[in-house]
Design a protein around this motif. Structure first.
Motif, PDB file in Angstrom:
ATOM      1  N   ILE A   1      44.353  45.152  33.526  1.00 57.89           N
ATOM      2  CA  ILE A   1      43.843  44.092  34.389  1.00 57.89           C
ATOM      3  C   ILE A   1      43.303  44.725  35.667  1.00 57.89           C
ATOM      4  O   ILE A   1      43.993  45.490  36.320  1.00 57.89           O
ATOM      5  N   ILE A   2      42.059  44.416  35.979  1.00 52.61           N
ATOM      6  CA  ILE A   2      41.414  44.863  37.209  1.00 52.61           C
ATOM      7  C   ILE A   2      41.242  43.630  38.081  1.00 52.61           C
ATOM      8  O   ILE A   2      40.735  42.607  37.636  1.00 52.61           O
ATOM      9  N   SER A   3      41.669  43.719  39.353  1.00 55.30           N
ATOM     10  CA  SER A   3      41.636  42.524  40.194  1.00 55.30           C
ATOM     11  C   SER A   3      41.355  42.883  41.639  1.00 55.30           C
ATOM     12  O   SER A   3      41.754  43.928  42.112  1.00 55.30           O
ATOM     13  N   ASP A   4      40.629  42.027  42.310  1.00 52.87           N
ATOM     14  CA  ASP A   4      40.557  42.045  43.767  1.00 52.87           C
ATOM     15  C   ASP A   4      40.667  40.585  44.193  1.00 52.87           C
ATOM     16  O   ASP A   4      41.008  39.721  43.390  1.00 52.87           O
ATOM     17  N   SER A   5      40.360  40.263  45.421  1.00 52.52           N
ATOM     18  CA  SER A   5      40.588  38.896  45.891  1.00 52.52           C
ATOM     19  C   SER A   5      39.638  37.879  45.265  1.00 52.52           C
ATOM     20  O   SER A   5      39.909  36.683  45.285  1.00 52.52           O
ATOM     21  N   ASN A   6      38.510  38.328  44.672  1.00 53.18           N
ATOM     22  CA  ASN A   6      37.546  37.383  44.115  1.00 53.18           C
ATOM     23  C   ASN A   6      37.285  37.530  42.629  1.00 53.18           C
ATOM     24  O   ASN A   6      36.788  36.614  42.003  1.00 53.18           O
ATOM     25  N   ALA A  12      42.421  42.976  27.955  1.00 52.53           N
ATOM     26  CA  ALA A  12      43.131  42.645  26.720  1.00 52.53           C
ATOM     27  C   ALA A  12      42.601  41.351  26.099  1.00 52.53           C
ATOM     28  O   ALA A  12      42.382  41.276  24.897  1.00 52.53           O
ATOM     29  N   SER A  13      42.383  40.333  26.915  1.00 56.10           N
ATOM     30  CA  SER A  13      41.909  39.056  26.380  1.00 56.10           C
ATOM     31  C   SER A  13      40.410  38.869  26.542  1.00 56.10           C
ATOM     32  O   SER A  13      39.859  37.864  26.126  1.00 56.10           O
ATOM     33  N   GLY A  23      46.380  33.718  35.486  1.00 54.56           N
ATOM     34  CA  GLY A  23      46.336  32.552  34.606  1.00 54.56           C
ATOM     35  C   GLY A  23      44.977  32.181  34.060  1.00 54.56           C
ATOM     36  O   GLY A  23      44.638  31.012  33.980  1.00 54.56           O
ATOM     37  N   LEU A  24      44.190  33.169  33.643  1.00 56.59           N
ATOM     38  CA  LEU A  24      42.873  32.866  33.082  1.00 56.59           C
ATOM     39  C   LEU A  24      43.032  32.030  31.815  1.00 56.59           C
ATOM     40  O   LEU A  24      43.796  32.374  30.927  1.00 56.59           O
ATOM     41  N   GLN A  25      42.282  30.921  31.736  1.00 57.72           N
ATOM     42  CA  GLN A  25      42.411  30.011  30.597  1.00 57.72           C
ATOM     43  C   GLN A  25      41.141  29.902  29.769  1.00 57.72           C
ATOM     44  O   GLN A  25      41.069  29.093  28.842  1.00 57.72           O
ATOM     45  N   ALA A  26      40.120  30.688  30.071  1.00 56.96           N
ATOM     46  CA  ALA A  26      38.868  30.659  29.323  1.00 56.96           C
ATOM     47  C   ALA A  26      38.182  32.005  29.455  1.00 56.96           C
ATOM     48  O   ALA A  26      38.566  32.833  30.283  1.00 56.96           O
TER      49      ALA A  26
END
Length: 186
Positions: A1-6, A12-13, A23-26
């Protein structure tokens, strides 16, 4: 998982989040938390010197898989546009108002009929029901999904200032709001 504030990319998904960090749902999930107002937008700019087309939202649908696609079948959804909102404790489980584009038959390269459905939810309920259908041949059903052979079929009470019609013999008639039928010469 790569993340920043935006941005959030979940490898994986294979999901992308914009403005959300969990909580990505799409496949593409956007979130805007703007308590002071404003709206979340998808904005498409389009510039050209012709009137051929504007910005497009395109849904592509096939059965099976990306490596071995097959044609859609009768009533397969081609594209859905709908709204789900938060109630007292959670978001609705389905659309409460929607426009659906669907296959009118099994598709081939030579035959690709489609129809459009508009659905709403009656106040005080949670059941989304189809209210209007534009059939593949241009017939319109209001309150019915059964083709009648007429350009417009209304199941229920219809109100109009004056209705103009043609009878089986080709005679033209008018019906007033009071129900008075007047025949006239063509």
């Amino acid at each position: 998982i790569i993340s920043d504030s935006n941005l959030l990319w979940d490898n994986a998904s294979k999901r992308l989040g914009i403005g959300i960090n969990f909580g990505l749902q799409a496949s593409l999930h956007t979130q805007l938390d703007q308590s002071s107002g404003g709206a979340q937008h998808a904005l498409y700019d389009h510039y050209n010197n012709t009137n051929i087309t504007g910005p497009l939202v395109i849904g592509r649908r096939a059965r099976c898989s990306a490596s071995l696609p097959s044609g859609v079948l009768l009533n397969d959804r081609l594209l859905d546009l709908g709204g789900r909102c938060f109630g007292s404790t959670a978001f609705s489980s389905g659309f409460r108002a929607s426009v659906a584009f669907s296959a009118a038959h099994a598709w081939s390269d030579a035959a690709q009929g489609a129809y459009i459905s508009i659905s709403t939810t009656t106040s005080g309920t949670v059941s989304n029901l189809e209210r209007v259908r534009i059939f593949d041949d241009g017939e319109v059903g209001v309150g019915t999904i059964v083709k009648s052979g007429a350009k417009l079929t209304v199941a229920g009470i219809m109100q109009a200032p004056t209705v103009r019609g043609t009878d089986a013999a080709g005679g033209i008639f008018y019906i007033t709001p009071a129900g008075v039928i007047t025949y006239c010469d063509a």
